[in-house]
Design a protein around this motif. Sequence first.
Motif, short mmCIF file in Angstrom:
data_model
loop_
_atom_site.label_atom_id
_atom_site.label_comp_id
_atom_site.label_asym_id
_atom_site.label_seq_id
_atom_site.Cartn_x
_atom_site.Cartn_y
_atom_site.Cartn_z
N GLN A 149 7.65 -3.74 6.40
CA GLN A 149 8.20 -2.97 5.20
C GLN A 149 7.69 -1.29 5.48
N ASN A 150 6.40 -1.38 6.18
CA ASN A 150 6.08 0.01 6.41
C ASN A 150 5.17 0.18 7.62
N PHE A 151 4.75 1.34 8.18
CA PHE A 151 3.87 1.45 9.36
C PHE A 151 2.58 0.87 9.02
N SER A 152 1.95 0.32 7.93
CA SER A 152 0.78 -0.10 7.99
C SER A 152 1.09 -1.90 7.84
N ASP A 153 2.07 -2.36 7.73
CA ASP A 153 2.54 -3.73 7.44
C ASP A 153 2.47 -4.45 8.58
C1 LIG Z 1 3.20 -1.80 3.27
O1 LIG Z 1 3.90 -2.83 2.87
C2 LIG Z 1 2.86 -3.99 2.29
C3 LIG Z 1 3.81 -5.19 2.31
O2 LIG Z 1 4.69 -5.04 1.50
C4 LIG Z 1 2.26 -3.37 1.17
O3 LIG Z 1 1.24 -4.61 0.67
C5 LIG Z 1 1.51 -2.11 1.17
O4 LIG Z 1 0.96 -1.69 0.11
C6 LIG Z 1 2.45 -1.13 1.90
N1 LIG Z 1 1.54 -0.06 2.06
C7 LIG Z 1 2.18 1.45 2.16
C8 LIG Z 1 1.11 2.40 2.45
O5 LIG Z 1 3.05 1.32 1.45
#
Ligand SMILES: *[C@@H]1O[C@H](CO)[C@@H](O)[C@H](O)[C@H]1NC(C)=O
Length: 616
Positions: A229-233
């Motif tokens: 879902q995002n860069f850190s996932d």
């Molecule tokens: C990235 O996605 C993960 C999984 O959904 C979530 O837990 C996390 O908070 C998100 N991080 C950011 C920086 O949005």
Amino acid sequence: MGSSPLPFLSSLLLLFLLTLPTSNATLHRAKLLTSELFAGPQPSSPTAYFEVARPIPLPKTKPCSTLVLQHNFGNTYAKPPVTALYKPPSHCPLHRPPSAVVLEWSAACRGRQFDRIFGVWLGGVELLRSCTAEPRPTGIVWTVKKDVTRYSSLFARPHTLAVYLGNVVDQTYTGVYHVNVSLHFFFDSSTHRRPPPASPVPDFASPADLILPVSRSLPSNDGLWFLVQNFSDIQKKKLAVPANTYRAILEVYVSFHQNDEFWYSNPPNDYILANNLTNLPGNGPFREVTARLDGEVVGAVWPFTVIYTGGVNPLLWRPITGIGSFDLPSYDIEITPFLGKILDGKPHEFGFGVTDALDIWYIDANLHLWLDSKSSRTVGNLIKYEAPEFMSSLVSKFKGLDGRFKTTASRQISVTGWVKSSYGKITTHFFQRFDYENQMQFAGNGSIQVVKQTIDFNHGTYTKHPSSILHSEQVHQNFPLYMYTGTTDQVNDTYSLVSNITLGFNEKKFSGERFGFSFSSLRNLQNGQGNMKVKGNLVTNGSGSTQQVYRYESTVGCYFRNVSSNNYTILYDETEKSCAKASPLGAGLFLAARWPPFPARRTSLATEIYKLKNGD
Ligand SMILES: *[C@@H]1O[C@H](CO)[C@@H](O)[C@H](O)[C@H]1NC(C)=O
Ligand SMILES: *[C@@H]1O[C@H](CO)[C@@H](O)[C@H](O)[C@H]1NC(C)=O
Ligand SMILES: *[C@@H]1O[C@H](CO)[C@@H](O)[C@H](O)[C@H]1NC(C)=O
Ligand SMILES: *[C@@H]1O[C@H](CO)[C@@H](O)[C@H](O)[C@H]1NC(C)=O
Ligand SMILES: *[C@@H]1O[C@H](CO)[C@@H](O)[C@H](O)[C@H]1NC(C)=O
Ligand SMILES: *[C@@H]1O[C@H](CO)[C@@H](O)[C@H](O)[C@H]1NC(C)=O
Ligand SMILES: *[C@@H]1O[C@H](CO)[C@@H](O)[C@H](O)[C@H]1NC(C)=O
Ligand SMILES: *[C@@H]1O[C@H](CO)[C@@H](O)[C@H](O)[C@H]1NC(C)=O
Ligand SMILES: *[C@@H]1O[C@H](CO)[C@@H](O)[C@H](O)[C@H]1NC(C)=O
């Protein structure tokens, strides 16, 4: 792509609120379109859609076939995948390896519907990632045939076949997808190509002995893909490989949706913030998928820019669909050099991430493993591993909604390791080299967007015994993209969009073994011009023209097709099945110019090939 209809419709509303009454943010509304009640004459029989591809090379024998699954995909969104138990059909001699296996997806639909992403898995191993065609009121049919011979080891035993195709049917979106999934097994008794028992070298062309899924397990109310879902996932799964593995390839499937469906056209965040366009997808136009083993990057994927059947202007993709949209490419990462780290019988962690990702990427992988039938343990060691962070740069210049951006990136990964099995001590070198450039321009107060992008991807594997070369393979891929979109006449929820597109998938492949080599070259290019009137998320009028030239040449055969369509009608369609075969000189030059890993060997291999081609 309507993989998730609810968030998708609400983001559409936001966009309209945001952009009224001005006419900026052109492309982003084009994502959410579905089929229209198309003006003009309607045919009496269903229209056949197709993706241009070369025929699968098959033995001339009659296949033995089995219908594995038949289902009508109506309201299937957020429901468990549809499953069927696959059993090796009793009328097929699957106690021996088939010489070819073809998966056939055939589907029919009528009415109005979004493009839907779907996946087909057998025993959790993904066989096909694809996108449905958008129907018309008089109905459509389409067939995807995929060579699944590399998954042969799966077909000898019973497994659960799972298909996830998240569809939603209501009074407006009426299309139900009627689907048959079949397997065709071909046996060719004359060329029974398994290595003889005493073979001193592995057969690099044979399918893996075992394939482990790196995907989510059933039960699930979604596909078996991981959601990034995002860069850190980073999505991960632990698995153990058999202790007698001597070769391993990780095959990665990726698709991108919602805010990243058109990642290559997402503007940089500075531009978005400065113009208060915070509901538009941003993070710039560069994305990299990384594959990790125990946290370390073992390979990357800079994906081909597949445009789904509702993308940009849906009329462009009827009946000739976008390159890769019916059969998304998968990407192979050789992980044999890393085997020494994971042959301990313990579970190790495979993970996937996407640089700068926005919601959402669907990623999973298949781990293809070759096992040493003559020993219960192999050993290995990593000799050298280099994977510096990718380098990127952004030059941006904008004032208000107009401006220019240039994004570049490059990356190299290179790894060498050995594995000792009953074949002896084999050293494997694997490398990837990527180059990327994206030029984006906004003009007309943000109503025009032009994107020019190229991805260049070189990768290769080189395998040797202490004294001799066993196998080498090198691939050069080049993915050009040009996209022009211009919005005009926006009044309330109605606007017009003009779009021009060029999409290319080019690939040169060289593979050499001690007793021969092969070379192939594919140039597959689509041009499209479209205009349409859109009300809400329905196309109410418009037209689309597509021209495609597909040119494949190889040492074993070739295929050429030149086809064009306009408003559902084929204007011309020329096919040639015999043409000038790939030039051996071209192959030799390609090899000499592009093959660096063990310089001392380079000349002799090239000479060997030259001799082979000259009838020695
Ligand atoms: C990235 O996605 C993960 C999984 O959904 C979530 O837990 C996390 O908070 C998100 N991080 C950011 C920086 O949005
Ligand atoms: C699926 O197979 C059935 C026969 O088993 C056939 O009647 C039907 O037309 C097929 N549907 C498609 C979409 O191919
Ligand atoms: C963006 O919004 C802020 C505050 O909401 C406002 O001060 C600024 O002028 C806006 N900028 C533009 C370009 O509309
Ligand atoms: C450009 O669009 C912005 C808002 O999107 C608007 O405020 C501005 O007046 C427009 N400029 C021109 C020259 O049309
Ligand atoms: C736009 O919407 C407004 C309010 O619903 C309506 O009064 C107007 O007639 C519409 N304009 C057009 C050109 O349809
Ligand atoms: C779009 O394509 C058409 C037809 O090839 C061409 O006439 C037109 O100039 C193109 N427009 C742009 C902006 O590229
Ligand atoms: C559709 O567009 C064409 C021009 O591209 C126009 O001639 C025709 O009248 C339009 N049809 C409708 C129903 O608006
Ligand atoms: C394609 O369809 C549109 C809308 O019906 C029409 O305006 C256009 O002339 C058609 N183009 C051709 C080449 O038939
Ligand atoms: C494809 O066919 C069209 C129409 O016959 C022709 O103009 C064009 O040159 C052809 N392209 C190639 C590459 O053969």
